[in-house]
Structure formats: C-alpha cells, structure tokens
Design a protein around this motif. Structure first.
Motif, PDB file in Angstrom:
ATOM      1  N   GLY A   1       0.815  -1.214   0.000  1.00  0.00           N
ATOM      2  CA  GLY A   1       0.000   0.000   0.000  1.00  0.00           C
ATOM      3  C   GLY A   1       0.848   1.263   0.000  1.00  0.00           C
ATOM      4  N   MET A   2       1.949   1.248   0.773  1.00  0.00           N
ATOM      5  CA  MET A   2       2.841   2.411   0.765  1.00  0.00           C
ATOM      6  C   MET A   2       3.485   2.592  -0.603  1.00  0.00           C
ATOM      7  N   ARG A   3       3.839   1.500  -1.250  1.00  0.00           N
ATOM      8  CA  ARG A   3       4.421   1.619  -2.594  1.00  0.00           C
ATOM      9  C   ARG A   3       3.415   2.214  -3.576  1.00  0.00           C
ATOM     10  N   GLU A   4       2.158   1.828  -3.464  1.00  0.00           N
ATOM     11  CA  GLU A   4       1.146   2.395  -4.345  1.00  0.00           C
ATOM     12  C   GLU A   4       0.977   3.887  -4.111  1.00  0.00           C
ATOM     13  N   ARG A   5       1.006   4.296  -2.866  1.00  0.00           N
ATOM     14  CA  ARG A   5       0.872   5.727  -2.569  1.00  0.00           C
ATOM     15  C   ARG A   5       2.043   6.507  -3.140  1.00  0.00           C
ATOM     16  N   ALA A   6       3.257   5.981  -2.965  1.00  0.00           N
ATOM     17  CA  ALA A   6       4.423   6.674  -3.507  1.00  0.00           C
ATOM     18  C   ALA A   6       4.404   6.692  -5.034  1.00  0.00           C
ATOM     19  N   ALA A   7       3.966   5.580  -5.653  1.00  0.00           N
ATOM     20  CA  ALA A   7       3.929   5.506  -7.114  1.00  0.00           C
ATOM     21  C   ALA A   7       2.948   6.502  -7.708  1.00  0.00           C
ATOM     22  N   ALA A   8       1.914   6.872  -6.956  1.00  0.00           N
ATOM     23  CA  ALA A   8       0.954   7.852  -7.462  1.00  0.00           C
ATOM     24  C   ALA A   8       1.603   9.198  -7.720  1.00  0.00           C
ATOM     25  N   TYR A   9       2.740   9.475  -7.080  1.00  0.00           N
ATOM     26  CA  TYR A   9       3.468  10.734  -7.287  1.00  0.00           C
ATOM     27  C   TYR A   9       4.811  10.489  -7.984  1.00  0.00           C
ATOM     28  N   GLY A  10       4.914   9.391  -8.727  1.00  0.00           N
ATOM     29  CA  GLY A  10       6.123   9.135  -9.474  1.00  0.00           C
ATOM     30  C   GLY A  10       7.301   8.736  -8.627  1.00  0.00           C
ATOM     31  N   GLY A  11       7.079   8.213  -7.447  1.00  0.00           N
ATOM     32  CA  GLY A  11       8.166   7.822  -6.560  1.00  0.00           C
ATOM     33  C   GLY A  11       8.219   6.327  -6.357  1.00  0.00           C
ATOM     34  N   THR A  12       9.329   5.858  -5.823  1.00  0.00           N
ATOM     35  CA  THR A  12       9.478   4.461  -5.449  1.00  0.00           C
ATOM     36  C   THR A  12       9.788   4.387  -3.957  1.00  0.00           C
ATOM     37  N   LEU A  13       9.537   3.251  -3.370  1.00  0.00           N
ATOM     38  CA  LEU A  13       9.696   3.093  -1.924  1.00  0.00           C
ATOM     39  C   LEU A  13      10.598   1.907  -1.653  1.00  0.00           C
ATOM     40  N   GLN A  14      11.499   2.087  -0.700  1.00  0.00           N
ATOM     41  CA  GLN A  14      12.371   1.023  -0.236  1.00  0.00           C
ATOM     42  C   GLN A  14      12.093   0.765   1.238  1.00  0.00           C
ATOM     43  N   ALA A  15      11.943  -0.485   1.581  1.00  0.00           N
ATOM     44  CA  ALA A  15      11.706  -0.868   2.974  1.00  0.00           C
ATOM     45  C   ALA A  15      12.524  -2.115   3.259  1.00  0.00           C
ATOM     46  N   GLY A  16      13.297  -2.085   4.337  1.00  0.00           N
ATOM     47  CA  GLY A  16      14.107  -3.232   4.663  1.00  0.00           C
ATOM     48  C   GLY A  16      15.023  -2.960   5.841  1.00  0.00           C
ATOM     49  N   PRO A  17      15.782  -3.964   6.260  1.00  0.00           N
ATOM     50  CA  PRO A  17      16.688  -3.788   7.405  1.00  0.00           C
ATOM     51  C   PRO A  17      17.832  -2.836   7.052  1.00  0.00           C
ATOM     52  N   LEU A  18      18.297  -2.115   8.074  1.00  0.00           N
ATOM     53  CA  LEU A  18      19.393  -1.182   7.904  1.00  0.00           C
ATOM     54  C   LEU A  18      20.723  -1.869   8.186  1.00  0.00           C
ATOM     55  N   PRO A  19      21.812  -1.385   7.574  1.00  0.00           N
ATOM     56  CA  PRO A  19      23.116  -2.027   7.805  1.00  0.00           C
ATOM     57  C   PRO A  19      23.533  -2.037   9.268  1.00  0.00           C
ATOM     58  N   GLY A  20      23.241  -0.974  10.000  1.00  0.00           N
ATOM     59  CA  GLY A  20      23.638  -0.909  11.399  1.00  0.00           C
ATOM     60  C   GLY A  20      22.613  -1.455  12.358  1.00  0.00           C
ATOM     61  N   GLY A  21      21.567  -2.098  11.858  1.00  0.00           N
ATOM     62  CA  GLY A  21      20.511  -2.616  12.723  1.00  0.00           C
ATOM     63  C   GLY A  21      19.267  -1.760  12.626  1.00  0.00           C
ATOM     64  N   GLY A  22      18.139  -2.365  12.894  1.00  0.00           N
ATOM     65  CA  GLY A  22      16.890  -1.647  12.794  1.00  0.00           C
ATOM     66  C   GLY A  22      16.266  -1.796  11.409  1.00  0.00           C
ATOM     67  N   TRP A  23      15.261  -1.003  11.186  1.00  0.00           N
ATOM     68  CA  TRP A  23      14.460  -1.085   9.949  1.00  0.00           C
ATOM     69  C   TRP A  23      14.264   0.322   9.406  1.00  0.00           C
ATOM     70  N   GLY A  24      14.205   0.432   8.086  1.00  0.00           N
ATOM     71  CA  GLY A  24      14.028   1.733   7.475  1.00  0.00           C
ATOM     72  C   GLY A  24      13.048   1.704   6.328  1.00  0.00           C
ATOM     73  N   VAL A  25      12.309   2.782   6.190  1.00  0.00           N
ATOM     74  CA  VAL A  25      11.391   2.994   5.060  1.00  0.00           C
ATOM     75  C   VAL A  25      11.742   4.339   4.456  1.00  0.00           C
ATOM     76  N   ARG A  26      12.106   4.342   3.181  1.00  0.00           N
ATOM     77  CA  ARG A  26      12.534   5.577   2.517  1.00  0.00           C
ATOM     78  C   ARG A  26      11.798   5.720   1.199  1.00  0.00           C
ATOM     79  N   THR A  27      11.378   6.933   0.929  1.00  0.00           N
ATOM     80  CA  THR A  27      10.751   7.249  -0.347  1.00  0.00           C
ATOM     81  C   THR A  27      10.931   8.724  -0.646  1.00  0.00           C
ATOM     82  N   ARG A  28      10.867   9.006  -1.903  1.00  0.00           N
ATOM     83  CA  ARG A  28      10.926  10.394  -2.376  1.00  0.00           C
ATOM     84  C   ARG A  28      10.049  10.482  -3.615  1.00  0.00           C
ATOM     85  N   PHE A  29       9.063  11.362  -3.579  1.00  0.00           N
ATOM     86  CA  PHE A  29       8.187  11.482  -4.732  1.00  0.00           C
ATOM     87  C   PHE A  29       8.101  12.933  -5.181  1.00  0.00           C
TER      88      PHE A  29
END
Length: 384
Positions: A346-374
């Motif tokens: 659902g987050m990817r669909e929202r970002a795609a509506a504004y021409g953006g892509t979304l990345q979600a996954g574990p971070l190199p130093g630990g934890g989790w991250g969600v990043r997008t730019r549209f």
C-alpha cells in the motif's frame, strides 16, 4: 411531424401505394379491348414491388423480365416507372456490383424502348432523358445506402463511446474503492495497534499507578474517536458543514507531531524532524506523507520489542518530498506459512501515485528503514 407520422405507417403500406395507383390508372384509362393485356402487364410490373425491401435483386429481375415481355408485345404502359423504383431499391440495398448490373440492365431497356417507340429521327432526345432518369434513380439509391451506412457507423461509434464511458466509470469506481481500502487499512491498523498498546499499558498500571492507567484509558477513548472520524471522512459520510469535519481536517505534515506524540504514548518514542517549508505541498500529497509515516510507525509498533525508538525525517522542497522513517529495533522472523501483509504494498502504491518508489528493509547498522521520495509535479519515477 411528417417523419413521425410516416414512421407510424408500416412499410408494406407505402410499397402497396404505387401498384394500386398504377392498376387504378389502367382500369380507368384503357378501353375494354386493351384492358386485359394492359392490366396483366401492369400487375407483372407493379406487384413485385410489394417485396422489394425483402429481396431487392429478385424483385428487380422480375420487374425487368416483365418489362422485356412488355417490349416484345409492343405495349407502352405508365407502369414502366416500376423499373426505376426497382433500380432505386437495388441500389439502396445492394453493393456497387449489384447497382452497376441493375443500372446496365435498365439502360439497355432504355435503348430498346427508344429504338422501338421514339419518333423517326428523334432517338437522341428521349434516350438522353431516359438515361438521366436511370442515373438519377441509381444515384438516389446509392445516396440512401451511403446515408444508412453512415448512420449505422455513427450509432456504432456512439455505442462504443458509451461502452468506453461505462468502462471508465467502472475503473473510476474501482480506483475509488482501492483508495478507500488503503485509507481503511492505514486508519484501522494504526489506531487498533495504538489502542492495544495503550490497553496493555493501562492493565499493567491499574494497580501500581491508577493515574497512569486513567490517562491511558482516556487516550484510548480519544484514539477511538479519531479513528471513527477518519473512517467517516474516508467513506464520504460526513456532510458539508458538520462540526466534526471542521474540527478534524484531513491529516497532513502539520499533524505528524501529534502522531509522534501518540506513538510515544503507546510505547514507541518517536523523534520528528521536518526540513523545509511544507505549506506549498498540496493537501493530497501531505495526506500521502502522513499515511506513509503512520503505516511505517504502526509496523514498528507491531513488530518491534519494547524500548525501540523511531525517527521520522521529512524533507520538503519546491519539487519533491522525501520521507525517511527508521527505527532501532530488530524485527522478528516471519513464519514461512504466514501470509504477506498489505502495508508495504500500500505504501508503494501511494508513492507511485506521485512518481516515486519506496524502499523498505533492514538497515546495515541494525533496525528497519522505510525511505521514499516522490515528485510534486507528477513526473517520472524518482529513486528512493
């Protein structure tokens, strides 16, 4: 009005009018000794016109044969006009080949008629007149056929357009249902997660710290009211002018601080940082930012242990908006048989509506991250 009254009369009545008039003319105009032959030939020429709409070429052949017999018997009749009517019908209901064949037959009959009945030395004048009449009947029939084909094409195009509009309407309804589904998912998932966390905290604190338990219960109540308001707004139930709609505008970047406080009260300390001026960002884009942050924090609240902290960074510029949500907690492994959730898609669909892509996954130093730019101008896809 004339067209309307004409359409009310059956076609057979119109087709029968000319044969009846021609037979009446023969009965009243010819002497008794000539009447049987004239009446028989007139009937042979005119009566087939009753079926001219059903079998145009067959009727034309019957009329042409009767006209040839008439020529052989050397009898002139007003019923010869039936040959022109049959030619018109053939041109109006058949293709070009049938029209040319029928026109050639009638033109040949015009030549034979002029050779036998034209005055001496006056062949050219009646031949030209008869040829012009033949051409006029054929052209009139072709025009009627062309107009009928044009109207059929216009009607087919209108039907296709109506079907296309119906399909577009169905697609719009499907898109609206998908939008409402995404809104309901974000609203229900977030608020239920917060309410469950607050309820657990209230149960834990009810004996040791009644004041904290009371505060948690009040927050649960407020969260429930906010969830109901958001759901009613998303479903379009609120009427214009209702006080709830004025008191709770659609959430945007300005409401992220309240969202962070709410998550902190539910047990997920959240730090918010907004860079740049967000006042120029459209309301729909701000709602997208809010839902992305809300969904990311809800996932963190659901899947990380106590003590996890979250950070939200929103960067606003004139052309784009960037959203970065990270947390410090590990995610428990999901069983192989567990079905995938709908939050990240659902987050990817929202970002795609504004021409953006979304990345979600574990971070190199630990934890989790969600990043997008549209992009705010609806341009092409931007890398997250």
């Amino acid at each position: 009005m004339t067209v309307r009254h004409r359409d009310r009369v059956p076609p057979l009545v119109w087709d029968a009018a000319l044969p009846i008039l021609l037979l009446l003319n023969v009965v009243t105009a010819y002497p008794a000794q000539e009447l049987p032959v004239a009446a028989a030939l007139t009937a042979a020429l005119a009566l087939p016109l009753l079926w001219r709409r059903r079998a145009p070429l067959a009727v034309f052949g019957a009329v042409a044969a009767a006209a040839f017999v008439q020529w052989l018997m050397d009898v002139q009749l007003p019923a010869d006009i039936a040959l022109l009517v049959a030619l018109y019908t053939a041109a109006a209901h058949t293709d070009r080949r049938g029209t040319l064949l029928a026109g050639a037959v009638v033109e040949g009959g015009a030549v034979l008629a002029c050779l036998r009945w034209a005055p001496d030395g006056a062949f050219l004048t009646p031949f030209v007149a008869l040829s012009a009449t033949v051409v006029a009947a054929a052209v009139l029939g072709v025009n009627v056929r062309t107009s009928r084909a044009y109207l059929a094409a216009v009607q087919e195009r209108a039907e296709r357009l109506a079907l296309h509009q119906e399909q577009q309407a169905r697609l719009a309804v499907a898109e609206e249902r998908a939008r409402i589904t995404r809104e309901m998912h974000d609203i229900v998932t977030h608020n239920l997660s917060v309410m469950v966390a607050l309820t657990d905290a209230a149960v834990y604190a009810q004996h040791r710290s009644p004041d904290r338990a009371t505060t948690a219960m009040l927050q649960i109540s407020e969260t429930g009211r906010q969830a109901l308001t958001d759901m009613r707004r998303s479903l379009g139930v609120l009427r214009t002018g209702e006080r709830d709609a004025e008191r709770h505008p659609p959430p945007g970047i300005a409401q992220l601080e309240a969202l962070a406080d709410q998550m902190g009260a539910a047990g997920l300390p959240t730090r918010l940082e907004v860079r740049g001026n967000h006042t120029h960002v459209p309301a729909t884009a701000q709602l997208t930012v809010y839902r992305l942050v809300q969904e990311a924090l809800t996932n963190t609240l659901k899947h990380t242990p106590a003590g996890t902290r979250a950070t939200v960074l929103v960067e606003c510029s004139a052309q784009a908006v960037g959203v970065d949500v990270t947390d410090s907690g590990p995610r428990p492994g999901r069983p192989a048989a567990a079905p995938p959730g709908h939050g990240i898609p659902g987050m990817r669909e929202r970002a795609a509506a504004y021409g953006g892509t979304l990345q979600a996954g574990p971070l190199p130093g630990g934890g989790w991250g969600v990043r997008t730019r549209f992009l705010l101008n609806g341009g092409g896809a931007a890398a997250a």
